[in-house]
Design a protein around this motif. Structure first.
Motif, mmCIF file in Angstrom:
data_model
loop_
_atom_site.group_PDB
_atom_site.id
_atom_site.type_symbol
_atom_site.label_atom_id
_atom_site.label_comp_id
_atom_site.label_asym_id
_atom_site.label_seq_id
_atom_site.Cartn_x
_atom_site.Cartn_y
_atom_site.Cartn_z
ATOM 1 N N THR A 97 23.316 -5.601 27.151
ATOM 2 C CA THR A 97 22.676 -4.386 26.645
ATOM 3 C C THR A 97 21.720 -4.777 25.511
ATOM 4 O OG1 THR A 97 24.596 -3.972 25.195
ATOM 5 C CG2 THR A 97 24.561 -2.855 27.330
ATOM 6 N N THR A 98 22.084 -4.506 24.259
ATOM 7 C CA THR A 98 21.137 -4.701 23.162
ATOM 8 C C THR A 98 21.288 -6.039 22.455
ATOM 9 O OG1 THR A 98 22.639 -3.478 21.713
ATOM 10 C CG2 THR A 98 20.846 -2.242 22.728
ATOM 11 N N SER A 99 22.185 -6.882 22.935
ATOM 12 C CA SER A 99 22.295 -8.230 22.380
ATOM 13 C C SER A 99 21.615 -9.208 23.334
ATOM 14 C CB SER A 99 23.762 -8.633 22.202
ATOM 15 O OG SER A 99 24.389 -7.807 21.240
ATOM 16 N N GLU A 100 20.755 -10.048 22.797
ATOM 17 C CA GLU A 100 20.071 -11.029 23.650
ATOM 18 C C GLU A 100 21.107 -11.949 24.289
ATOM 19 O OE1 GLU A 100 17.013 -13.257 21.709
ATOM 20 O OE2 GLU A 100 16.500 -14.373 23.534
ATOM 21 N N THR A 101 21.004 -12.129 25.601
ATOM 22 C CA THR A 101 22.027 -12.833 26.376
ATOM 23 C C THR A 101 21.378 -13.856 27.300
ATOM 24 O OG1 THR A 101 23.389 -10.829 26.349
ATOM 25 C CG2 THR A 101 23.932 -12.484 28.017
ATOM 26 N N VAL A 141 12.409 -10.080 28.375
ATOM 27 C CA VAL A 141 12.863 -11.343 28.972
ATOM 28 C C VAL A 141 12.158 -12.493 28.252
ATOM 29 C CG1 VAL A 141 13.111 -12.644 31.117
ATOM 30 C CG2 VAL A 141 13.075 -10.148 31.184
ATOM 31 N N ARG A 142 12.947 -13.462 27.835
ATOM 32 C CA ARG A 142 12.382 -14.601 27.096
ATOM 33 C C ARG A 142 12.701 -15.913 27.798
ATOM 34 N NH1 ARG A 142 14.299 -11.390 22.613
ATOM 35 N NH2 ARG A 142 12.677 -10.961 21.078
ATOM 36 N N ASN A 175 16.288 -24.860 24.814
ATOM 37 C CA ASN A 175 17.598 -25.366 24.389
ATOM 38 C C ASN A 175 18.704 -24.348 24.177
ATOM 39 O OD1 ASN A 175 17.397 -28.139 24.576
ATOM 40 N ND2 ASN A 175 16.338 -28.302 22.597
ATOM 41 N N ALA A 176 18.455 -23.262 23.453
ATOM 42 C CA ALA A 176 19.564 -22.368 23.121
ATOM 43 C C ALA A 176 19.029 -20.982 22.773
ATOM 44 C CB ALA A 176 20.371 -22.934 21.957
ATOM 45 N N LEU A 177 19.976 -20.070 22.614
ATOM 46 C CA LEU A 177 19.617 -18.689 22.274
ATOM 47 C C LEU A 177 18.767 -18.628 21.011
ATOM 48 C CD1 LEU A 177 20.273 -15.974 23.596
ATOM 49 C CD2 LEU A 177 22.268 -15.821 22.110
ATOM 50 N N GLY A 218 17.849 -12.187 28.330
ATOM 51 C CA GLY A 218 17.483 -10.787 28.514
ATOM 52 C C GLY A 218 18.095 -9.941 27.426
ATOM 53 N N VAL A 219 17.361 -8.905 27.029
ATOM 54 C CA VAL A 219 17.897 -7.921 26.083
ATOM 55 C C VAL A 219 17.282 -6.567 26.425
ATOM 56 C CG1 VAL A 219 16.117 -8.456 24.354
ATOM 57 C CG2 VAL A 219 18.247 -7.340 23.643
ATOM 58 N N ARG A 220 18.119 -5.540 26.394
ATOM 59 C CA ARG A 220 17.609 -4.190 26.675
ATOM 60 C C ARG A 220 16.911 -3.656 25.425
ATOM 61 N NH1 ARG A 220 22.147 -0.278 27.076
ATOM 62 N NH2 ARG A 220 21.521 0.197 24.964
#
Lengths: 152, 146
Positions: free
Chosen positions: B30-34, B68-69, B73-75, B117-119
């Motif tokens: 949802t609202t947390s970038e994953t 979408v990013r 390497n990492a978040l 992805g993050v909403r």
């Protein structure tokens, strides 16, 4: 399987473009599943290629609508086989400028020879005026690129 | 090139180095970038690569928007490319997006490229969508060899 006398071409370089098909005229309007674009490519057994369709949809009148686009390997335009990709497009504006989308997938050839790939458009039920847009300044393109060889 | 000549990787423009073919949905976000996709690649110093994501997302609620990013390497890694995607309808449908970036390796290394992805609009549960007949792709190709 290669047979005597068959012409075999070797794709040596990964990334090499094998075939391109560019449409410069709109598809006919469609209200049910319709083949709207195609490309033919000579492929070698166990060679994996990238098949890409860079196409655009529009509508002539009516309400905004969803279009599904399917990328298929096909024995012929009226004999579809494996589905390679499927995307959804939502067409908001009914103008001559299409809303573009990209379908991209991979296909591993099971034989040497010419292969046909097609895009099938499927509009929402009841919509009769959906088209794939293509003209000289907004062509719709399909392409096939060699990616890699895979051991059988 | 001669028949029988050995081919070393990272030599040809357009050469595919590594591919992730995603044939199942990611966990929802949802609202947390994953992180929804990851690809780890051996890279060579001074070679320039193209990193490309060609995939699709969906949501459980119509009219959501997803950012979408493409990251390194990492978040928390450097953002290489970003785009937003509107999901006008639901029913688990895949709406496509493509992101592309260039990466030049400073040293011989192992690098991961990730898609997140993050909403950013709406209320639905969002996810990257993948299926055997509608996969999402994340891959790396050579743009400029050494």
């Amino acid at each position: 399987m290669t047979v005597i006398g068959e012409k075999v071409q070797q794709w040596l370089i990964p990334g090499q473009r094998i075939a391109t098909s560019t449409a410069y005229v709109n598809s006919p309007g469609f209200s049910s599943d319709a083949v709207i674009h195609s490309v033919r490519a000579f492929l070698l057994e166990n060679h994996v290629c990238r098949v890409t369709a860079d196409i655009a949809f529009s509508r002539f009148g009516g309400n905004p609508r969803r279009v599904q686009a399917f990328l298929h390997y096909a024995h012929a335009v009226d004999d579809l086989d494996a589905q390679i990709q499927r995307v959804n497009v939502y067409v908001y504006n009914g103008t001559s400028i299409g809303l573009s989308t990209i379908l991209e997938g991979e296909y591993k050839a099971e034989r040497n020879g010419e292969h046909l790939f097609v895009v099938v458009g499927r509009p929402d039920v009841g919509n009769t005026d959906t088209v794939m847009i293509a003209n000289s300044t907004q062509p719709s393109t399909m392409s096939v690129d060699f990616i890699r060889y895979e051991e059988p | 090139m001669l028949a029988g000549q050995s081919v070393e990787p990272n030599q040809f423009p357009g050469e595919r180095i590594e591919t992730a073919i995603i044939t199942s949905d990611s966990p929802t976000f949802t609202t947390s970038e994953t992180v929804v996709a990851i690809l780890t690649v051996d890279v060579l110093a001074d070679v320039t690569y193209r990193v490309r994501f060609a995939g699709g997302f969906g949501s459980t609620v119509a009219n959501d928007s997803i950012r979408v990013r493409l990251r390194e390497n990492a978040l928390a890694g450097p953002q290489m490319c970003v785009g937003e995607l509107h999901i006008p309808v639901v029913s688990g449908l895949m709406f496509p997006i493509t992101l592309e970036a260039q990466y030049t390796a400073p040293i011989d290394d192992v690098v991961s490229f990730i898609v997140t992805g993050v909403r950013v609009e709406g209320t639905g549960n969002c996810r990257l969508i993948g299926a055997s007949t509608a996969p999402s792709f994340l891959y790396v190709e050579v743009v400029e060899p050494t």
